[in-house]
Design an enzyme around this catalytic site. Structure first.
Site, mmCIF file in Angstrom:
data_model
loop_
_atom_site.group_PDB
_atom_site.id
_atom_site.type_symbol
_atom_site.label_atom_id
_atom_site.label_comp_id
_atom_site.label_asym_id
_atom_site.label_seq_id
_atom_site.Cartn_x
_atom_site.Cartn_y
_atom_site.Cartn_z
ATOM 1 N N ARG A 154 -4.371 -5.967 -11.386
ATOM 2 C CA ARG A 154 -5.088 -6.921 -10.544
ATOM 3 C C ARG A 154 -6.489 -6.337 -10.361
ATOM 4 N NH1 ARG A 154 -2.462 -7.711 -4.934
ATOM 5 N NH2 ARG A 154 -3.476 -5.782 -4.362
ATOM 6 N N LYS A 164 -13.043 -6.105 -6.587
ATOM 7 C CA LYS A 164 -14.317 -5.379 -6.507
ATOM 8 C C LYS A 164 -14.148 -4.078 -5.730
ATOM 9 C CE LYS A 164 -17.360 -9.413 -6.846
ATOM 10 N NZ LYS A 164 -18.474 -10.160 -6.224
ATOM 11 N N THR A 197 -10.880 -12.491 -7.117
ATOM 12 C CA THR A 197 -12.237 -12.590 -6.595
ATOM 13 C C THR A 197 -12.481 -13.984 -6.044
ATOM 14 O OG1 THR A 197 -14.603 -12.367 -7.142
ATOM 15 C CG2 THR A 197 -13.166 -13.276 -8.847
ATOM 16 N N HIS A 198 -13.446 -14.078 -5.093
ATOM 17 C CA HIS A 198 -13.899 -15.378 -4.602
ATOM 18 C C HIS A 198 -15.300 -15.693 -5.129
ATOM 19 C CE1 HIS A 198 -11.036 -13.845 -1.570
ATOM 20 N NE2 HIS A 198 -10.592 -15.078 -1.605
ATOM 21 N N GLN A 220 -10.251 -1.216 -8.916
ATOM 22 C CA GLN A 220 -11.471 -1.576 -8.181
ATOM 23 C C GLN A 220 -12.702 -1.391 -9.072
ATOM 24 O OE1 GLN A 220 -10.550 1.446 -5.286
ATOM 25 N NE2 GLN A 220 -10.101 -0.060 -3.704
ATOM 26 N N ARG A 265 -10.216 -1.597 10.983
ATOM 27 C CA ARG A 265 -10.520 -0.541 10.012
ATOM 28 C C ARG A 265 -11.379 -1.069 8.872
ATOM 29 N NH1 ARG A 265 -5.289 1.159 11.168
ATOM 30 N NH2 ARG A 265 -4.397 0.016 9.416
ATOM 31 N N ARG A 266 -11.093 -2.305 8.442
ATOM 32 C CA ARG A 266 -11.884 -2.866 7.351
ATOM 33 C C ARG A 266 -13.343 -3.012 7.765
ATOM 34 N NH1 ARG A 266 -7.695 -1.997 5.687
ATOM 35 N NH2 ARG A 266 -8.902 -0.100 5.386
ATOM 36 N N ASP A 321 -1.410 -2.217 -4.137
ATOM 37 C CA ASP A 321 -2.800 -2.214 -3.678
ATOM 38 C C ASP A 321 -3.466 -0.884 -3.997
ATOM 39 O OD1 ASP A 321 -2.794 -4.757 -2.619
ATOM 40 O OD2 ASP A 321 -2.312 -4.120 -0.585
ATOM 41 N N MET A 322 -4.782 -0.935 -4.166
ATOM 42 C CA MET A 322 -5.551 0.299 -4.280
ATOM 43 C C MET A 322 -6.282 0.511 -2.960
ATOM 44 S SD MET A 322 -6.031 2.862 -6.232
ATOM 45 C CE MET A 322 -5.575 2.309 -7.886
ATOM 46 N N LYS A 346 0.863 -1.178 0.000
ATOM 47 C CA LYS A 346 0.000 0.000 0.000
ATOM 48 C C LYS A 346 0.903 1.232 0.000
ATOM 49 C CE LYS A 346 -4.055 -1.956 2.292
ATOM 50 N NZ LYS A 346 -3.640 -3.363 2.148
#
Length: 283
Positions: free
Chosen positions: A160, A163, A202-203, A139, A264-265, A110-111, A76
């Site tokens: 990469r 979502k 993605t899952h 994203q 935080r998430r 990472d975004m 990040k």
């Protein structure tokens, strides 16, 4: 249901130290699965800490090479200085990319939340030509992402596709889950058709199946894509894809800052908590 943090950490974080993380990578490798390492931490506002994070990532790269592992790192930019100054993040990222390039390793970027999107993309594009070993996260829930993908396609860079997990305002992002999914599929197909290398991160089983069908239909080479998933989430799905001959990579967070990261998430997007609980005991 109140879940003890240690239980969540054990399932979703490989460990607090690099050594234990390498043990996880080896177990995944035995199942035909590759890895991307993320040293936990973000929103660093201290220059010394940003420089230290940079050193940690360079050390991680050197250890990956030393152990001859098929692994990447993911960072990040707010962890290496973007929260302080754009030029600091640019300088530290270039140090990491330069070392990774010399070791023939990949760096995924990472975004983060939308306040960092513009700067993250600009920094990536500034360095991507010199460092083709870099990958930018896009994203699908942001309105701007189609234009970003088209721009990256022109420059033949790697992405990469995710979502998105940060809580964003409705004027910049899709608020409806179906719209996010629809845009994901559109961007995925667009990049598979015209882009370079894409990580399908993605899952979502429906999207994974659509990707497999499209890849087969369009006869897309295996070196143009791979599937990427989170450590601890649907491991049986990861193993199934690998057993079917697909390139699969698992995103593995590690480090001592797990609790604040997880908190935080959840605070930013309550759906994350439901996602974790849903998959906690799911194989």
């Amino acid at each position: 249901m109140k879940l003890p943090p240690i239980l969540l950490a054990k399932r979703f974080v490989a460990g607090t130290e690099l050594g234990s993380t390498f043990q996880v990578i080896k177990r995944l490798y035995e199942k035909g699965i590759k890895a991307t390492l993320d040293h936990l931490g973000e929103d660093v506002t201290n220059i010394k800490k940003a420089k230290n994070a940079t050193k940690i990532y360079i050390n991680t790269l050197e250890n990956i090479k030393k152990r001859n592992l098929d692994a990447n790192i993911s960072i990040k930019l707010s962890q290496i200085g973007l929260s302080i100054k754009e030029k600091l993040a640019l300088m530290n990222l270039e140090k990491i990319l330069e070392r990774a390039k010399s070791l023939n390793l990949i760096v995924e970027i990472d975004m983060e939340g939308s306040r960092y999107t513009k700067d993250t993309i600009e920094i990536f594009l500034t360095l991507a030509k010199k460092y083709p070993n870099s990958v930018l996260t896009i994203q699908s829930y942001l309105f701007r992402s189609k234009n970003d993908v088209l721009n990256i396609i022109k420059k033949k860079n790697k992405i990469r596709l995710v979502k998105g997990s940060y809580k964003e305002d409705e004027y910049i992002s899709f608020s409806n889950k179906d719209d996010v999914n629809e845009n994901y599929v559109k961007l995925m197909k667009l990049y598979l058709n015209k882009g370079g290398f894409i990580k399908i991160a993605t899952h979502d089983e429906r999207i994974i199946n659509l990707a497999k069908e499209y890849i087969s239909k369009m006869k897309i080479r295996k070196d143009k894509y791979e599937f990427e998933m989170l450590y601890g989430v649907r491991p049986s799905q990861q193993e199934k894809l690998a057993s079917e001959g697909y390139n699969v990579r698992v995103y593995i967070p590690y480090g001592k800052e797990w609790f604040s990261y997880f908190y935080r998430r959840i605070r930013e997007r309550k759906e994350n908590l439901f996602f974790v609980i849903k998959h906690l005991f799911k194989k």
